[in-house]
Write a protein that holds these residues in place. Structure first.
Motif, PDB file in Angstrom:
ATOM      1  N   ASP A  16       0.810  -1.216   0.000  1.00 41.22           N
ATOM      2  CA  ASP A  16       0.000   0.000   0.000  1.00 41.22           C
ATOM      3  C   ASP A  16       0.851   1.276   0.000  1.00 41.22           C
ATOM      4  O   ASP A  16       0.357   2.350   0.353  1.00 41.22           O
ATOM      5  CB  ASP A  16      -0.944   0.009   1.203  1.00 41.22           C
ATOM      6  N   ILE A  17       2.099   1.169  -0.405  1.00 40.58           N
ATOM      7  CA  ILE A  17       2.998   2.325  -0.455  1.00 40.58           C
ATOM      8  C   ILE A  17       3.610   2.414  -1.844  1.00 40.58           C
ATOM      9  O   ILE A  17       4.034   1.397  -2.408  1.00 40.58           O
ATOM     10  CB  ILE A  17       4.103   2.227   0.606  1.00 40.58           C
ATOM     11  N   CYS A  18       3.654   3.631  -2.382  1.00 39.06           N
ATOM     12  CA  CYS A  18       4.245   3.862  -3.692  1.00 39.06           C
ATOM     13  C   CYS A  18       5.235   5.010  -3.596  1.00 39.06           C
ATOM     14  O   CYS A  18       4.903   6.086  -3.074  1.00 39.06           O
ATOM     15  CB  CYS A  18       3.165   4.191  -4.718  1.00 39.06           C
ATOM     16  N   GLY A  19       6.461   4.805  -4.086  1.00 33.38           N
ATOM     17  CA  GLY A  19       7.478   5.845  -4.083  1.00 33.38           C
ATOM     18  C   GLY A  19       8.399   5.739  -2.887  1.00 33.38           C
ATOM     19  O   GLY A  19       8.457   4.716  -2.186  1.00 33.38           O
ATOM     20  N   LEU A  20       9.126   6.829  -2.636  1.00 33.13           N
ATOM     21  CA  LEU A  20      10.073   6.874  -1.523  1.00 33.13           C
ATOM     22  C   LEU A  20       9.319   6.966  -0.200  1.00 33.13           C
ATOM     23  O   LEU A  20       8.513   7.879   0.011  1.00 33.13           O
ATOM     24  CB  LEU A  20      11.005   8.082  -1.694  1.00 33.13           C
ATOM     25  N   HIS A  21       9.592   6.040   0.695  1.00 35.98           N
ATOM     26  CA  HIS A  21       8.907   5.984   1.991  1.00 35.98           C
ATOM     27  C   HIS A  21       9.798   6.589   3.077  1.00 35.98           C
ATOM     28  O   HIS A  21      10.984   6.862   2.865  1.00 35.98           O
ATOM     29  CB  HIS A  21       8.569   4.536   2.319  1.00 35.98           C
ATOM     30  N   THR A  22       9.215   6.797   4.246  1.00 32.29           N
ATOM     31  CA  THR A  22       9.953   7.386   5.360  1.00 32.29           C
ATOM     32  C   THR A  22      11.095   6.499   5.849  1.00 32.29           C
ATOM     33  O   THR A  22      12.001   6.975   6.523  1.00 32.29           O
ATOM     34  CB  THR A  22       9.001   7.675   6.538  1.00 32.29           C
ATOM     35  N   ASP A  23      11.072   5.220   5.491  1.00 36.76           N
ATOM     36  CA  ASP A  23      12.159   4.317   5.897  1.00 36.76           C
ATOM     37  C   ASP A  23      13.333   4.365   4.925  1.00 36.76           C
ATOM     38  O   ASP A  23      14.299   3.612   5.066  1.00 36.76           O
ATOM     39  CB  ASP A  23      11.654   2.884   6.042  1.00 36.76           C
ATOM     40  N   GLY A  24      13.239   5.240   3.906  1.00 43.64           N
ATOM     41  CA  GLY A  24      14.314   5.380   2.933  1.00 43.64           C
ATOM     42  C   GLY A  24      14.258   4.403   1.785  1.00 43.64           C
ATOM     43  O   GLY A  24      15.093   4.466   0.869  1.00 43.64           O
ATOM     44  N   LYS A  25      13.283   3.494   1.792  1.00 48.02           N
ATOM     45  CA  LYS A  25      13.143   2.521   0.716  1.00 48.02           C
ATOM     46  C   LYS A  25      12.089   2.978  -0.301  1.00 48.02           C
ATOM     47  O   LYS A  25      11.216   3.795   0.006  1.00 48.02           O
ATOM     48  CB  LYS A  25      12.756   1.158   1.284  1.00 48.02           C
ATOM     49  N   TYR A  26      12.192   2.418  -1.505  1.00 51.57           N
ATOM     50  CA  TYR A  26      11.229   2.701  -2.569  1.00 51.57           C
ATOM     51  C   TYR A  26      10.320   1.491  -2.747  1.00 51.57           C
ATOM     52  O   TYR A  26      10.789   0.351  -2.826  1.00 51.57           O
ATOM     53  CB  TYR A  26      11.943   2.980  -3.890  1.00 51.57           C
ATOM     54  N   TYR A  27       9.020   1.772  -2.830  1.00 50.30           N
ATOM     55  CA  TYR A  27       8.037   0.712  -3.001  1.00 50.30           C
ATOM     56  C   TYR A  27       7.146   1.002  -4.217  1.00 50.30           C
ATOM     57  O   TYR A  27       7.005   2.157  -4.647  1.00 50.30           O
ATOM     58  CB  TYR A  27       7.153   0.585  -1.759  1.00 50.30           C
ATOM     59  N   GLY A  28       6.529  -0.042  -4.734  1.00 43.45           N
ATOM     60  CA  GLY A  28       5.611   0.095  -5.866  1.00 43.45           C
ATOM     61  C   GLY A  28       4.368  -0.736  -5.675  1.00 43.45           C
ATOM     62  O   GLY A  28       4.026  -1.560  -6.526  1.00 43.45           O
ATOM     63  N   TYR A  29       3.679  -0.532  -4.553  1.00 45.39           N
ATOM     64  CA  TYR A  29       2.447  -1.256  -4.225  1.00 45.39           C
ATOM     65  C   TYR A  29       2.631  -2.775  -4.288  1.00 45.39           C
ATOM     66  O   TYR A  29       1.748  -3.508  -4.750  1.00 45.39           O
ATOM     67  CB  TYR A  29       1.312  -0.829  -5.154  1.00 45.39           C
ATOM     68  N   GLY A  30       3.781  -3.238  -3.875  1.00 44.69           N
ATOM     69  CA  GLY A  30       4.025  -4.674  -3.817  1.00 44.69           C
ATOM     70  C   GLY A  30       4.653  -5.261  -5.065  1.00 44.69           C
ATOM     71  O   GLY A  30       5.007  -6.453  -5.079  1.00 44.69           O
ATOM     72  N   TYR A  31       4.815  -4.476  -6.126  1.00 45.74           N
ATOM     73  CA  TYR A  31       5.424  -4.982  -7.346  1.00 45.74           C
ATOM     74  C   TYR A  31       6.939  -4.853  -7.285  1.00 45.74           C
ATOM     75  O   TYR A  31       7.487  -3.945  -6.655  1.00 45.74           O
ATOM     76  CB  TYR A  31       4.864  -4.245  -8.569  1.00 45.74           C
ATOM     77  N   GLN A  32       7.619  -5.750  -7.976  1.00 45.11           N
ATOM     78  CA  GLN A  32       9.084  -5.777  -7.984  1.00 45.11           C
ATOM     79  C   GLN A  32       9.669  -4.682  -8.870  1.00 45.11           C
ATOM     80  O   GLN A  32      10.773  -4.178  -8.605  1.00 45.11           O
ATOM     81  CB  GLN A  32       9.558  -7.139  -8.498  1.00 45.11           C
ATOM     82  N   TYR A  33       8.907  -4.306  -9.926  1.00 47.11           N
ATOM     83  CA  TYR A  33       9.413  -3.338 -10.889  1.00 47.11           C
ATOM     84  C   TYR A  33       8.405  -2.205 -11.100  1.00 47.11           C
ATOM     85  O   TYR A  33       7.177  -2.425 -11.035  1.00 47.11           O
ATOM     86  CB  TYR A  33       9.665  -4.003 -12.247  1.00 47.11           C
ATOM     87  N   VAL A  34       8.930  -1.015 -11.395  1.00 42.82           N
ATOM     88  CA  VAL A  34       8.088   0.102 -11.813  1.00 42.82           C
ATOM     89  C   VAL A  34       8.621   0.623 -13.143  1.00 42.82           C
ATOM     90  O   VAL A  34       9.836   0.597 -13.397  1.00 42.82           O
ATOM     91  CB  VAL A  34       8.055   1.247 -10.767  1.00 42.82           C
ATOM     92  N   LEU A  35       7.712   1.068 -14.003  1.00 36.27           N
ATOM     93  CA  LEU A  35       8.052   1.640 -15.301  1.00 36.27           C
ATOM     94  C   LEU A  35       7.688   3.113 -15.272  1.00 36.27           C
ATOM     95  O   LEU A  35       6.520   3.470 -15.084  1.00 36.27           O
ATOM     96  CB  LEU A  35       7.294   0.915 -16.416  1.00 36.27           C
ATOM     97  N   SER A  36       8.691   3.966 -15.469  1.00 32.19           N
ATOM     98  CA  SER A  36       8.529   5.401 -15.266  1.00 32.19           C
ATOM     99  C   SER A  36       8.238   6.139 -16.574  1.00 32.19           C
ATOM    100  O   SER A  36       8.869   5.866 -17.608  1.00 32.19           O
ATOM    101  CB  SER A  36       9.810   5.961 -14.632  1.00 32.19           C
ATOM    102  N   GLN A  37       7.304   7.080 -16.528  1.00 34.19           N
ATOM    103  CA  GLN A  37       6.969   7.875 -17.701  1.00 34.19           C
ATOM    104  C   GLN A  37       8.183   8.657 -18.179  1.00 34.19           C
ATOM    105  O   GLN A  37       8.958   9.203 -17.389  1.00 34.19           O
ATOM    106  CB  GLN A  37       5.817   8.834 -17.389  1.00 34.19           C
ATOM    107  N   SER A  38       8.344   8.744 -19.521  1.00 40.28           N
ATOM    108  CA  SER A  38       9.507   9.405 -20.100  1.00 40.28           C
ATOM    109  C   SER A  38       9.167  10.573 -21.014  1.00 40.28           C
ATOM    110  O   SER A  38      10.054  11.355 -21.379  1.00 40.28           O
ATOM    111  CB  SER A  38      10.341   8.387 -20.891  1.00 40.28           C
ATOM    112  N   HIS A  39       7.900  10.732 -21.404  1.00 36.83           N
ATOM    113  CA  HIS A  39       7.519  11.816 -22.310  1.00 36.83           C
ATOM    114  C   HIS A  39       5.993  11.926 -22.312  1.00 36.83           C
ATOM    115  O   HIS A  39       5.293  11.100 -21.716  1.00 36.83           O
ATOM    116  CB  HIS A  39       8.021  11.539 -23.734  1.00 36.83           C
ATOM    117  N   ALA A  40       5.476  12.943 -22.979  1.00 37.07           N
ATOM    118  CA  ALA A  40       4.028  13.119 -23.112  1.00 37.07           C
ATOM    119  C   ALA A  40       3.722  13.885 -24.384  1.00 37.07           C
ATOM    120  O   ALA A  40       4.544  14.678 -24.873  1.00 37.07           O
ATOM    121  CB  ALA A  40       3.457  13.858 -21.907  1.00 37.07           C
ATOM    122  N   TYR A  41       2.541  13.648 -24.908  1.00 40.02           N
ATOM    123  CA  TYR A  41       1.995  14.444 -26.005  1.00 40.02           C
ATOM    124  C   TYR A  41       0.601  14.892 -25.592  1.00 40.02           C
ATOM    125  O   TYR A  41      -0.298  14.066 -25.410  1.00 40.02           O
ATOM    126  CB  TYR A  41       1.954  13.646 -27.314  1.00 40.02           C
TER     127      TYR A  41
END
Length: 417
Positions: free
Chosen positions: A224-249
């Motif tokens: 239930d946590i996404c992004g940088l948490h107060t413990d210094g770790k990065y989470y993605g709602y339980g997923y092992q990988y996250v795919l980050s946006q790189s552009h937009a139109y």
């Protein structure tokens, strides 16, 4: 598009009612390129995350599949002209809050159908959105909206496909300047894979682009946590990988509902097409709580199919201005793919009635039904028989269906035979 209600009286409109089409001025439709968000340039934000997190590419995720799909030996539900396909595992068939929507394959990514360039993988991608209200009453059953996820399906062995989900995110900076990311809370109604870029429609705004060379490995411990948490770790709602946006139109011309997207490799140059969803054959641009990007049209309109050229050298749109626009008087369009002036549409009719694959020609008068599709049919992806590395004897069209315990990813022969 699960949120759309089903009108039982409209069942026969799939095949009985003609869908009239007309050519309209394409120059009124335009997009503007955006390499940044309010936190900075996407490239700089990704670079900041890469200092903190291990970076991997799509090939690494494909090789790390952790779930098994179930091969289909025959047509799912009411579909016709079946070629191949699979069903999700039991957990993904039954989950109420993740709903599949978009589909694309490595036959979109590269002309020979294999990924990456010079590689040998046969891959299918499917997008899902998170539904906070699963029964449409006033109460949110799952109030934490986890946004969109993408499924990488290893289809090298069609008899035993495997897959892994990843979370789609947008890179940001925290209030203290730390690099982080947020979930992308959109519908994920259609996706298109072109080279190493994944295009995802943003209904009210335009297109979001994700670079499949840039995924990050995060800690899967917190669901239930996404992004940088107060413990210094990065989470993605339980997923092992996250795919980050790189552009937009962003849409910059007349309002357009970016409901779904398809790649046309038969056009010259390659092109993308966008189609619009409507409940009753008239597109509304007055959705409560949502603001469209662009210019207000004179009134509610017939759904459009709009085309932009693509530049194969960088995999981005080759022009900000559309080169073709047609209207088609067809309700409940859930997917589109085109082959030059021939357009295919997937059309749905709710949770208990078969969908349809329909086709019409630019400038033609009516659309016709090619084949029945599964109940809850969604996005489409064309797979040419000319894809030398991964081809069927006939061209096929991939489809994904959305309803609980009726969720399939499958290909039908494009001529309906």
């Amino acid at each position: 598009m699960a949120a759309a209600p089903f009108a039982g009286a409209a069942v026969n409109l799939l095949s009985a009612a003609p869908a009239h089409a007309a050519t309209v001025d394409a120059s009124q439709y335009s997009i503007t390129s955006r390499s940044y968000n309010s936190h900075g340039e996407f490239a700089a934000l990704a670079a900041g995350l890469a200092v903190k997190l291990p970076k991997v590419d799509a090939s690494a995720v494909i090789a790390d599949a952790n779930r098994s799909a179930k091969v289909l030996t025959g047509a799912p539900s009411t579909a016709e002209a079946f070629q191949a396909g699979f069903a999700w595992d039991t957990a993904d068939q039954e989950v109420a809050y993740w709903i599949p929507q978009g589909v694309t394959t490595s036959a979109d990514a590269f002309g020979n159908g294999l990924y990456p360039a010079g590689g040998s993988d046969k891959v299918i991608l499917v997008s899902w959105y998170f539904e906070t209200n699963t029964d449409d009453d006033a109460e949110l059953e799952y109030p934490l909206d986890k946004g969109m996820r993408l499924t990488f399906v290893d289809y090298n062995n069609p008899a035993a496909p495997t897959y892994r989900h990843v979370l789609l995110v947008e890179p940001v900076r925290t209030g203290t300047g730390e690099y982080s990311f947020n979930p992308v809370r959109k519908h994920a109604g259609g996706i298109m894979w072109y080279g190493n870029l994944l295009y995802v429609v943003d209904t009210y705004k335009g297109l979001r682009i994700f670079d499949l060379n840039t995924l990050f490995t995060v800690d899967p411990a917190e669901k239930d946590i996404c992004g940088l948490h107060t413990d210094g770790k990065y989470y993605g709602y339980g997923y092992q990988y996250v795919l980050s946006q790189s552009h937009a139109y962003d849409n910059a011309g007349t309002y357009l509902r970016y409901s779904t997207i398809g790649l046309d490799r038969a056009s010259s140059p390659d092109s993308l097409v966008i189609s619009e969803y409507s409940l009753d054959g008239v597109v509304s641009y007055n959705d409560p709580g949502h603001t469209f990007s662009g210019t207000v049209p004179p009134g509610e309109t017939t759904p459009h199919v709009v085309r932009w050229p693509l530049d194969y050298t960088d995999r981005h749109p080759g022009s900000p201005t559309a080169t073709e626009a047609v209207t088609v008087a067809q309700k409940k369009i859930q997917g589109v793919v085109s082959r030059n002036t021939k357009h295919y549409l997937s059309v749905s009719v709710g949770e208990t009635t078969k969908g349809a694959l329909r086709t019409f020609t630019s400038g033609g008068s009516t659309a016709t039904t090619v084949a029945d599709l599964a109940i809850g049919c969604e996005d489409l992806s064309f797979h040419s028989s000319g894809a030398s590395g991964w081809a069927y004897t006939e061209s096929v069209i991939w489809n994904v269906s959305e309803y609980v315990n009726k969720r399939y990813v499958y290909a039908v022969r494009a001529d309906g035979s």
